[in-house]
Motif scaffolding. Structure first.
Motif, PDB file in Angstrom:
ATOM      1  N   ARG A  39     113.229  41.647  28.521  1.00 27.37           N
ATOM      2  CA  ARG A  39     112.630  42.709  29.347  1.00 27.37           C
ATOM      3  C   ARG A  39     111.192  42.380  29.755  1.00 27.37           C
ATOM      4  NH1 ARG A  39     115.342  45.789  25.574  1.00 27.37           N
ATOM      5  NH2 ARG A  39     113.468  46.470  24.490  1.00 27.37           N
ATOM      6  N   PHE A  40     110.476  41.606  28.941  1.00 25.30           N
ATOM      7  CA  PHE A  40     109.068  41.284  29.230  1.00 25.30           C
ATOM      8  C   PHE A  40     108.894  39.822  29.672  1.00 25.30           C
ATOM      9  CE2 PHE A  40     108.665  45.165  26.793  1.00 25.30           C
ATOM     10  CZ  PHE A  40     107.623  45.807  27.438  1.00 25.30           C
ATOM     11  N   LYS A  41     109.971  39.188  30.135  1.00 25.94           N
ATOM     12  CA  LYS A  41     109.916  37.763  30.483  1.00 25.94           C
ATOM     13  C   LYS A  41     108.961  37.455  31.638  1.00 25.94           C
ATOM     14  CE  LYS A  41     113.936  37.812  33.517  1.00 25.94           C
ATOM     15  NZ  LYS A  41     115.317  37.415  33.646  1.00 25.94           N
ATOM     16  N   ASN A  42     108.642  38.435  32.478  1.00 28.52           N
ATOM     17  CA  ASN A  42     107.711  38.201  33.583  1.00 28.52           C
ATOM     18  C   ASN A  42     106.255  38.201  33.146  1.00 28.52           C
ATOM     19  OD1 ASN A  42     109.816  37.913  35.427  1.00 28.52           O
ATOM     20  ND2 ASN A  42     109.890  40.118  35.820  1.00 28.52           N
ATOM     21  N   GLN A  43     106.009  38.581  31.903  1.00 29.85           N
ATOM     22  CA  GLN A  43     104.643  38.563  31.354  1.00 29.85           C
ATOM     23  C   GLN A  43     104.370  37.154  30.824  1.00 29.85           C
ATOM     24  OE1 GLN A  43     102.369  41.055  31.335  1.00 29.85           O
ATOM     25  NE2 GLN A  43     103.789  42.339  32.463  1.00 29.85           N
ATOM     26  N   LYS A  44     103.891  36.291  31.682  1.00 24.48           N
ATOM     27  CA  LYS A  44     103.714  34.865  31.326  1.00 24.48           C
ATOM     28  C   LYS A  44     102.659  34.657  30.242  1.00 24.48           C
ATOM     29  CE  LYS A  44     106.809  33.681  34.253  1.00 24.48           C
ATOM     30  NZ  LYS A  44     108.150  33.635  33.764  1.00 24.48           N
ATOM     31  N   ASP A  45     101.780  35.648  30.038  1.00 21.31           N
ATOM     32  CA  ASP A  45     100.745  35.509  29.014  1.00 21.31           C
ATOM     33  C   ASP A  45     101.160  36.137  27.682  1.00 21.31           C
ATOM     34  OD1 ASP A  45     100.618  38.060  30.076  1.00 21.31           O
ATOM     35  OD2 ASP A  45      98.442  38.163  30.083  1.00 21.31           O
ATOM     36  N   LEU A  46     102.452  36.501  27.545  1.00 26.07           N
ATOM     37  CA  LEU A  46     102.984  37.064  26.308  1.00 26.07           C
ATOM     38  C   LEU A  46     103.964  36.074  25.694  1.00 26.07           C
ATOM     39  CD1 LEU A  46     103.563  39.388  24.263  1.00 26.07           C
ATOM     40  CD2 LEU A  46     105.261  40.250  25.917  1.00 26.07           C
ATOM     41  N   VAL A  47     103.706  35.694  24.433  1.00 22.16           N
ATOM     42  CA  VAL A  47     104.623  34.788  23.733  1.00 22.16           C
ATOM     43  C   VAL A  47     105.180  35.473  22.497  1.00 22.16           C
ATOM     44  CG1 VAL A  47     103.565  32.639  24.566  1.00 22.16           C
ATOM     45  CG2 VAL A  47     102.731  33.665  22.461  1.00 22.16           C
ATOM     46  N   PHE A  48     106.453  35.226  22.261  1.00 24.03           N
ATOM     47  CA  PHE A  48     107.147  35.719  21.076  1.00 24.03           C
ATOM     48  C   PHE A  48     107.296  34.531  20.137  1.00 24.03           C
ATOM     49  CE2 PHE A  48     108.026  38.973  24.053  1.00 24.03           C
ATOM     50  CZ  PHE A  48     108.549  40.078  23.408  1.00 24.03           C
ATOM     51  N   VAL A  49     106.733  34.637  18.948  1.00 25.56           N
ATOM     52  CA  VAL A  49     106.771  33.543  17.978  1.00 25.56           C
ATOM     53  C   VAL A  49     107.397  34.064  16.693  1.00 25.56           C
ATOM     54  CG1 VAL A  49     105.416  31.850  16.682  1.00 25.56           C
ATOM     55  CG2 VAL A  49     104.667  32.547  18.978  1.00 25.56           C
ATOM     56  N   SER A  50     108.508  33.443  16.300  1.00 26.15           N
ATOM     57  CA  SER A  50     109.174  33.776  15.039  1.00 26.15           C
ATOM     58  C   SER A  50     108.781  32.713  14.029  1.00 26.15           C
ATOM     59  CB  SER A  50     110.693  33.790  15.231  1.00 26.15           C
ATOM     60  OG  SER A  50     111.054  34.797  16.140  1.00 26.15           O
ATOM     61  N   ILE A  51     108.140  33.138  12.940  1.00 31.57           N
ATOM     62  CA  ILE A  51     107.578  32.182  11.998  1.00 31.57           C
ATOM     63  C   ILE A  51     108.143  32.390  10.595  1.00 31.57           C
ATOM     64  CG2 ILE A  51     105.505  33.612  11.696  1.00 31.57           C
ATOM     65  CD1 ILE A  51     103.982  30.890  11.289  1.00 31.57           C
ATOM     66  N   THR A  52     108.580  31.299  10.005  1.00 27.42           N
ATOM     67  CA  THR A  52     109.072  31.289   8.638  1.00 27.42           C
ATOM     68  C   THR A  52     108.237  30.301   7.831  1.00 27.42           C
ATOM     69  OG1 THR A  52     111.020  30.977   7.230  1.00 27.42           O
ATOM     70  CG2 THR A  52     110.830  29.517   9.140  1.00 27.42           C
ATOM     71  N   TYR A  53     108.334  30.400   6.536  1.00 25.09           N
ATOM     72  CA  TYR A  53     107.643  29.446   5.664  1.00 25.09           C
ATOM     73  C   TYR A  53     108.617  28.405   5.126  1.00 25.09           C
ATOM     74  CZ  TYR A  53     109.802  32.339   2.113  1.00 25.09           C
ATOM     75  OH  TYR A  53     110.727  33.026   1.372  1.00 25.09           O
ATOM     76  N   GLU A  54     109.867  28.532   5.503  1.00 21.17           N
ATOM     77  CA  GLU A  54     110.901  27.670   4.942  1.00 21.17           C
ATOM     78  C   GLU A  54     110.975  26.332   5.672  1.00 21.17           C
ATOM     79  OE1 GLU A  54     114.171  30.672   3.300  1.00 21.17           O
ATOM     80  OE2 GLU A  54     113.677  30.981   5.412  1.00 21.17           O
ATOM     81  N   SER A  55     111.632  25.370   5.051  1.00 20.94           N
ATOM     82  CA  SER A  55     111.723  24.020   5.611  1.00 20.94           C
ATOM     83  C   SER A  55     112.595  24.000   6.862  1.00 20.94           C
ATOM     84  CB  SER A  55     112.323  23.061   4.578  1.00 20.94           C
ATOM     85  OG  SER A  55     113.719  23.315   4.434  1.00 20.94           O
ATOM     86  N   PRO A  56     112.344  23.054   7.746  1.00 20.83           N
ATOM     87  CA  PRO A  56     113.193  22.912   8.932  1.00 20.83           C
ATOM     88  C   PRO A  56     114.666  22.716   8.570  1.00 20.83           C
ATOM     89  CG  PRO A  56     111.181  21.672   9.240  1.00 20.83           C
ATOM     90  CD  PRO A  56     111.185  22.154   7.809  1.00 20.83           C
ATOM     91  N   ALA A  57     114.952  21.957   7.534  1.00 19.98           N
ATOM     92  CA  ALA A  57     116.349  21.708   7.146  1.00 19.98           C
ATOM     93  C   ALA A  57     117.044  23.013   6.769  1.00 19.98           C
ATOM     94  CB  ALA A  57     116.410  20.715   5.996  1.00 19.98           C
ATOM     95  N   LYS A  58     116.392  23.830   5.980  1.00 20.67           N
ATOM     96  CA  LYS A  58     116.982  25.101   5.561  1.00 20.67           C
ATOM     97  C   LYS A  58     117.096  26.056   6.748  1.00 20.67           C
ATOM     98  CE  LYS A  58     116.764  28.678   2.112  1.00 20.67           C
ATOM     99  NZ  LYS A  58     116.243  29.084   0.841  1.00 20.67           N
TER     100      LYS A  58
END
Length: 184
Positions: A77-96
């Motif tokens: 819904r907010f894809k036209n907001q080029k200055d807005l980023v959605f970042v999903s962050i975990t502390y787990e390893s890339p493999a897991k």
């Protein structure tokens, strides 16, 4: 047995409701530590002067994973907001994390911080408690504008965030969900 379970539930709930976050709305956000870009890697990895929706999650957190489709829809819904980023962050390893990414579709930029510095700076409270999922909105000046959980964020909150308006308690979606799991 029921009394023991009720006591445990009350203890968890009290930690959730009364623990003090180190991070406060209105403060300058700490620098975001990222060790690995895992999915939807952006060309420009500099998030300075961007509005950020940070979503802290873990592979073991079922509530986190249940909220991904809602966040995907919000991002659409907010894809036209080029200055807005959605970042999903975990502390787990890339493999897991990779195993989960094969099952659950994330539209956001998925990253890991294996040093756990981001988790410590943004999520862990003064008592050392981790409550996931956790959603944090940081404006284009690096100021924390909202701290909550993904099931209470809605279009009104995002719109006010992008417009620089105060986000009120009444702007949040009411949910019947239980508080996030608490880990010490």
């Amino acid at each position: 047995m029921k009394k023991i379970l009720l006591t445990i539930f009350v203890l968890i709930l009290s930690q959730y409701n009364f623990s003090q976050n180190k991070l406060k709305v209105g403060e300058t956000a700490p620098k975001l530590t990222i060790t690995d870009y895992l999915q939807n890697v952006p060309e420009d990895k500099n998030f300075d002067k961007k509005f950020m929706l940070l979503e802290f999650w873990a592979t073991w957190c079922t509530t986190c994973l249940e909220e991904v489709p809602k966040l995907n829809q919000m991002q659409e819904r907010f894809k036209n907001q080029k200055d807005l980023v959605f970042v999903s962050i975990t502390y787990e390893s890339p493999a897991k994390t990779k195993k989960t990414l094969e099952r659950v579709k994330f539209n956001s930029i998925v990253v890991s911080d294996q040093t756990k510095k981001a988790l410590n700076d943004f999520v862990i409270d003064d008592k050392g408690t981790i409550a996931l999922p956790k959603t944090i909105l940081i404006d284009n000046k690096g100021i924390v504008r909202w701290i909550g959980v993904p099931y209470t964020i809605n279009d009104t909150v995002i719109t006010k965030f992008l417009e620089g308006k105060e986000i009120l308690e009444s702007d949040h979606t009411v949910s019947n969900r239980p508080p996030p799991p608490v880990v010490k």
